[in-house]
Design a protein around this motif. Structure first.
Motif, PDB file in Angstrom:
ATOM      1  N   LYS A 169      22.295  11.486  25.431  1.00 33.45           N
ATOM      2  CA  LYS A 169      22.289  10.814  26.735  1.00 33.45           C
ATOM      3  C   LYS A 169      21.248  11.451  27.650  1.00 33.45           C
ATOM      4  O   LYS A 169      21.559  12.049  28.674  1.00 33.45           O
ATOM      5  CB  LYS A 169      23.674  10.883  27.364  1.00 33.45           C
TER       6      LYS A 169
ATOM      7  N   GLU B  10      18.070   7.470  25.746  1.00 31.65           N
ATOM      8  CA  GLU B  10      18.518   6.137  26.168  1.00 31.65           C
ATOM      9  C   GLU B  10      17.431   5.085  25.938  1.00 31.65           C
ATOM     10  O   GLU B  10      17.725   3.937  25.601  1.00 31.65           O
ATOM     11  CB  GLU B  10      18.943   6.188  27.641  1.00 31.65           C
TER      12      GLU B  10
ATOM     13  N   ALA C   7      17.507   4.269  22.348  1.00 41.11           N
ATOM     14  CA  ALA C   7      18.722   3.499  22.063  1.00 41.11           C
ATOM     15  C   ALA C   7      18.532   2.028  22.453  1.00 41.11           C
ATOM     16  O   ALA C   7      18.972   1.119  21.734  1.00 41.11           O
ATOM     17  CB  ALA C   7      19.911   4.103  22.813  1.00 41.11           C
TER      18      ALA C   7
ATOM     19  N   TYR D 185      18.788  -1.056  19.957  1.00 41.41           N
ATOM     20  CA  TYR D 185      19.741  -2.152  20.213  1.00 41.41           C
ATOM     21  C   TYR D 185      19.022  -3.511  20.177  1.00 41.41           C
ATOM     22  O   TYR D 185      19.536  -4.490  19.628  1.00 41.41           O
ATOM     23  CB  TYR D 185      20.414  -1.951  21.569  1.00 41.41           C
TER      24      TYR D 185
ATOM     25  N   SER E  64      29.125   3.814  23.085  1.00 35.92           N
ATOM     26  CA  SER E  64      28.848   5.063  23.795  1.00 35.92           C
ATOM     27  C   SER E  64      29.913   6.083  23.430  1.00 35.92           C
ATOM     28  O   SER E  64      31.116   5.804  23.513  1.00 35.92           O
ATOM     29  CB  SER E  64      28.849   4.819  25.304  1.00 35.92           C
TER      30      SER E  64
ATOM     31  N   LEU F 164      24.911   8.156  22.488  1.00 32.14           N
ATOM     32  CA  LEU F 164      24.984   6.732  22.121  1.00 32.14           C
ATOM     33  C   LEU F 164      24.854   6.596  20.609  1.00 32.14           C
ATOM     34  O   LEU F 164      24.172   7.399  19.950  1.00 32.14           O
ATOM     35  CB  LEU F 164      23.852   5.956  22.811  1.00 32.14           C
TER      36      LEU F 164
END
Length: 438
Positions: free
Chosen positions: A236, A241, A244, A248, A285, A290
């Motif tokens: 994190k 992020e 991530a 995604y 999360s 994550l």
């Protein structure tokens, strides 16, 4: 061409049946002269100023779909595109309109009595061998048609049949033509030949050639797919992020192979595997960061060692066949073997000629002409030494050949007639309306 048709039209004797050819079209549209920006309103097209309505188009479209389904099965749309179905439909209607206009030009008529008699004899409208008004009414109701509309369609069908009967009467064939064709189809002739078979050649195959073949044709050796499960973990942090979010997005777009470039670890959590198995991926999360878990379908292939022998045999056979072909093409020696008097079917069987062989090449080849033809496992060099000969002409075969030739000539005359009518016609298509028709 038209003079022949007109001559036959005047001598015409009217039968009460409809030939399927009046409804046959092709997917290729020849619009003829004039603009294709086309008519407006409720007309799909005009042919020499006469409109084809959207109602007519929709009705014929359903007929086309039914016909394709019958010929190709329920999955016919896998083979025929929607645009082509529309083209077939419109082409049928244009052809129909052109033939009806020709009938009118020639002054052809169909009486009310002929229309009524034809309808009465349609099997679908008969009960216990007699015309049933009740069945006729039910048919019209199911098609949402008035009696007048249906009767007009029947009258047009019968007019078209009059034109087609005239075309069918036009061709002729002489006894000389038939007997010449008989000699070529059923006549027997002698060939000298020599076979060059791949089994007689022993080429070498290197390991480099085997490896190259495996590399360039790996898909041949596919043995299925395997589902594998992987997980990516991100801290994190700002950078974590960001990675991530990228992962995604790739997962959401189904780009799971690209996720492998982010170096995921094998997923071992059985509960999470079950969840991913159903949805394809899972993003969540956790306290320490994550996590993106995903499923990847990986193709499996046989290894080179598993297929090395198979590849070697295939390459050796291919090389041997190429060597046999080259020997056949460069052969200049004497052909010492003879077939004896054989017809084409007997020659195919004797030498094991492949189905790709063109029979006309064997029928029409001049005496002394060298032919190189593929046979089972190699190639044959043939030279015909006699002309096709016939000892006796069989009446049944003569009759069948004559009908075959006449049918070919009828088809040719029909296509020539349509081409002539299209060339003379002004055909305009409402492109915007045509694109919107379903």
């Amino acid at each position: 061409m038209l003079s022949k048709i007109r001559k036959n039209l005047r001598a015409f004797s009217f039968p009460l049946w409809i030939v399927a050819a009046s409804f046959i079209g092709t997917i290729f549209l020849v619009w003829g002269k004039g603009s294709v920006s086309g008519p407006s309103g409720n007309e799909v097209a005009t042919v020499n100023g006469e409109g084809i309505t959207l109602t007519e188009f929709n009705r014929e479209y359903q007929n086309t779909v039914t016909s394709l389904k019958k010929k190709l099965g329920d999955n016919f749309r896998k083979f025929v595109k929607e645009d082509d179905i529309k083209k077939i439909t419109l082409n049928r209607l244009i052809t129909r309109k052109l033939l009806l206009q020709l009938a009118e030009e020639e002054g052809l008529k169909v009486s009310d009595w002929a229309v009524a008699k034809y309808i009465e004899e349609i099997p679908a409208f008969q009960e216990n061998g007699k015309f049933s008004l009740e069945l006729y009414k039910k048919f019209l109701e199911s098609r949402r048609m008035t009696p007048q509309t249906f009767e007009d369609m029947v009258r047009e069908d019968l007019l078209i049949q009059k034109v087609l009967t005239a075309v069918n009467r036009a061709p002729s064939v002489s006894q000389f033509e038939i007997k010449e064709l008989y000699r070529k189809v059923f006549g027997k002739r002698n060939f000298k030949y020599k076979l060059f078979l791949s089994k007689d050649f022993k080429p070498q195959v290197s390991q480099k050639e085997i490896e190259e073949f495996y590399k360039n044709n790996r898909e041949i050796f596919k043995k299925g797919e395997r589902e594998s499960y992987y997980v990516l973990k991100f801290p994190k942090t700002k950078e974590g992020e960001e990675r991530a979010r990228k992962a995604y997005k790739l997962a959401k777009e189904g780009k799971f192979k690209e996720l492998m470039e982010m170096k995921p670890q094998p997923l071992k959590d059985k509960e999470l595997i079950e969840k991913v198995k159903e949805k394809g991926f899972s993003f969540r999360s956790q306290e320490n960061g994550l996590e993106l878990a995903f499923k990847l379908k990986e193709e499996q292939y046989k290894s080179l060692n598993e297929v090395r022998g198979e590849i070697e045999r295939a390459l050796r056979e291919q090389k041997a066949l190429e060597m046999a072909k080259k020997e056949a093409e460069t052969f200049k020696g004497e052909l010492n073997e003879e077939t004896g008097k054989v017809d084409v079917s007997e020659l195919v069987k004797k030498l094991k000629l492949l189905p790709t062989t063109n029979p006309e090449e064997l029928l029409n080849a001049k005496v002394g002409k060298k032919l190189i033809l593929p046979v089972e496992g190699g190639f044959a060099v043939l030279v015909p030494t006699t002309e096709p000969e016939v000892n006796e002409f069989e009446e049944d075969k003569l009759k069948r050949l004559k009908e075959f030739v006449l049918n070919v000539k009828r088809d040719s005359d029909y296509q020539n007639l349509l081409n002539l009518l299209r060339q003379k016609a002004t055909i305009k298509v409402n492109q915007s309306l045509f694109r919107s028709v379903q």
